[in-house]
Design an enzyme around this catalytic site. Structure first.
Site, PDB file in Angstrom:
ATOM      1  N   HIS A  98      -3.195   5.436 -10.415  1.00  0.00           N
ATOM      2  CA  HIS A  98      -3.111   4.050  -9.928  1.00  0.00           C
ATOM      3  C   HIS A  98      -1.693   3.509 -10.090  1.00  0.00           C
ATOM      4  O   HIS A  98      -1.148   2.887  -9.158  1.00  0.00           O
ATOM      5  CB  HIS A  98      -4.098   3.168 -10.697  1.00  0.00           C
ATOM      6  CG  HIS A  98      -3.941   1.706 -10.414  1.00  0.00           C
ATOM      7  ND1 HIS A  98      -4.609   1.081  -9.381  1.00  0.00           N
ATOM      8  CD2 HIS A  98      -3.192   0.749 -11.018  1.00  0.00           C
ATOM      9  CE1 HIS A  98      -4.283  -0.201  -9.362  1.00  0.00           C
ATOM     10  NE2 HIS A  98      -3.416  -0.421 -10.343  1.00  0.00           N
ATOM     11  N   GLU A  99      -1.092   3.720 -11.260  1.00  0.00           N
ATOM     12  CA  GLU A  99       0.260   3.209 -11.487  1.00  0.00           C
ATOM     13  C   GLU A  99       1.270   3.892 -10.569  1.00  0.00           C
ATOM     14  O   GLU A  99       2.206   3.257 -10.088  1.00  0.00           O
ATOM     15  CB  GLU A  99       0.650   3.388 -12.956  1.00  0.00           C
ATOM     16  CG  GLU A  99      -0.222   2.626 -13.937  1.00  0.00           C
ATOM     17  CD  GLU A  99      -0.361   1.146 -13.616  1.00  0.00           C
ATOM     18  OE1 GLU A  99       0.568   0.563 -13.007  1.00  0.00           O
ATOM     19  OE2 GLU A  99      -1.402   0.559 -13.962  1.00  0.00           O
ATOM     20  N   HIS A 102       1.594   2.290  -7.214  1.00  0.00           N
ATOM     21  CA  HIS A 102       2.562   1.190  -7.075  1.00  0.00           C
ATOM     22  C   HIS A 102       3.958   1.715  -6.772  1.00  0.00           C
ATOM     23  O   HIS A 102       4.706   1.108  -5.991  1.00  0.00           O
ATOM     24  CB  HIS A 102       2.588   0.359  -8.357  1.00  0.00           C
ATOM     25  CG  HIS A 102       1.354  -0.449  -8.592  1.00  0.00           C
ATOM     26  ND1 HIS A 102       0.804  -1.267  -7.619  1.00  0.00           N
ATOM     27  CD2 HIS A 102       0.550  -0.572  -9.680  1.00  0.00           C
ATOM     28  CE1 HIS A 102      -0.275  -1.857  -8.106  1.00  0.00           C
ATOM     29  NE2 HIS A 102      -0.466  -1.448  -9.348  1.00  0.00           N
ATOM     30  N   HIS A 106       6.164   0.888  -3.461  1.00  0.00           N
ATOM     31  CA  HIS A 106       7.559   0.451  -3.525  1.00  0.00           C
ATOM     32  C   HIS A 106       8.427   1.291  -2.601  1.00  0.00           C
ATOM     33  O   HIS A 106       9.250   0.763  -1.842  1.00  0.00           O
ATOM     34  CB  HIS A 106       8.058   0.552  -4.968  1.00  0.00           C
ATOM     35  CG  HIS A 106       9.285  -0.241  -5.242  1.00  0.00           C
ATOM     36  ND1 HIS A 106       9.819  -0.394  -6.497  1.00  0.00           N
ATOM     37  CD2 HIS A 106      10.115  -0.930  -4.415  1.00  0.00           C
ATOM     38  CE1 HIS A 106      10.905  -1.143  -6.437  1.00  0.00           C
ATOM     39  NE2 HIS A 106      11.115  -1.476  -5.178  1.00  0.00           N
TER      40      HIS A 106
END
Length: 230
Positions: A98-99, A102, A106
Site C-alpha cells: 500500500h505504501e 503512494h 507520485h
C-alpha cells in the site's frame, strides 16, 4: 451553543471512527499470524514493487512504532514500521505494498496525490489557525471571525476529502501489484482486503467527522447572520 443537532451525526461518525481503529488493529493482528505464501518480508515486497516500476532511487527504511508506515513525498522514501518491514505475513506485505502504491502514484503524477501535496502547506497553516478563529467567533459573537474560521476549516475538510481517493487508489494498486507479480495467491486476497479495507475505513470516518463539523459551523453562521438581520 452547548448542543447542536449536527452533534448527533458527529457523535455517530466518532463512534464509527473508534470502530474503524479497532478493526485496523484487530485485522492487522489477525493477519499478522498468517504467513504469506511468497515467504517475503514487507521490506522485500516493497523493494520488489518499487524496482519493477523503475523506482530504484526510492529507499525503503524501517521506523519505530506500530502502524507508523507511510510514504514521505518530500524525501521520496517508503518508511515501514518494524512489524511490517521484517514481517512475512499477509498483513505485513499488504501494508508495505500500500505504501509503495503512494510512491507509484507520485511517479505517475496521480492527480489527487499531486493536489494533496500542493495543498499541504496551506492546509497545515489553516488547520492550526481555524480553531482559534472559531473559538473567538463563538466567545465574542463575532461572525466575521467565525466566517473566516469556517473558510480555513473548509480547506482542511477538502484535504480530507481528497485523501480518500488517494488511499483507496493506493490500496487498489497494492492488490493489483501483488496478484500480478504472484506475491500473493488468489486465496490470500481476502486477507489483503481485510487489512487494507479496515485502514481505508478510518479515513472515511475522519472525513465524515470533518464534514459534519463543517456543516455545523456553517449552519450556526447562517443562523447567526439571519438573527442579526432580523
Amino acid at each position: 451553543m452547548l448542543f447542536h443537532p449536527m452533534d448527533i451525526f458527529i457523535f455517530i461518525a466518532f463512534l464509527i471512527s473508534l470502530w474503524a481503529q479497532w478493526k485496523v488493529s484487530s485485522n492487522f493482528n489477525a493477519w499478522s499470524e498468517v504467513p504469506a505464501s511468497s515467504g517475503l518480508t514487507g521490506a522485500e515486497v516493497a523493494r520488489m514493487i518499487l524496482d519493477r516500476h523503475g523506482l530504484h532511487h526510492v529507499p525503503v527504511e524501517v521506523v519505530p512504532g506500530r502502524l507508523s508506515d507511510h510514504y514521505d513525498p518530500i524525501s521520496r522514501t517508503v518508511r515501514l514500521s518494524e512489524p511490517v518491514f521484517y514481517g512475512r505475513s499477509i498483513a505485513s506485505i499488504s501494508v508495505a505494498a500500500h505504501e509503495v502504491g503512494h510512491a507509484v502514484q507520485h511517479q505517475q503524477g496521480y492527480v489527487a496525490l499531486v493536489l494533496r501535496h500542493r495543498m499541504f502547506p496551506v492546509v497545515n497553516f489553516a488547520s492550526g489557525v481555524a480553531p482559534f478563529l472559531l473559538l473567538a467567533g463563538f466567545l465574542f459573537h463575532q461572525f466575521s471571525l467565525l466566517g473566516l474560521g469556517i473558510l480555513f476549516f473548509s480547506l482542511a475538510v477538502v484535504f480530507q476529502v481528497i485523501t480518500l481517493p488517494v488511499e483507496f487508489n493506493a490500496s487498489a494498486r497494492a492488490k493489483r501489484f501483488m496478484l500480478a507479480e504472484g506475491l500473493i495467491a488468489p486465496n490470500e486476497a481476502r486477507g489483503v482486503n481485510k487489512v487494507l479495507g479496515a485502514a481505508a475505513l478510518t479515513y472515511v470516518a475522519a472525513t465524515l467527522i470533518a464534514v459534519f463539523e463543517l456543516l455545523k459551523y456553517v449552519l450556526i453562521f447562517t443562523q447567526g447572520n439571519n438573527n442579526e438581520e432580523s
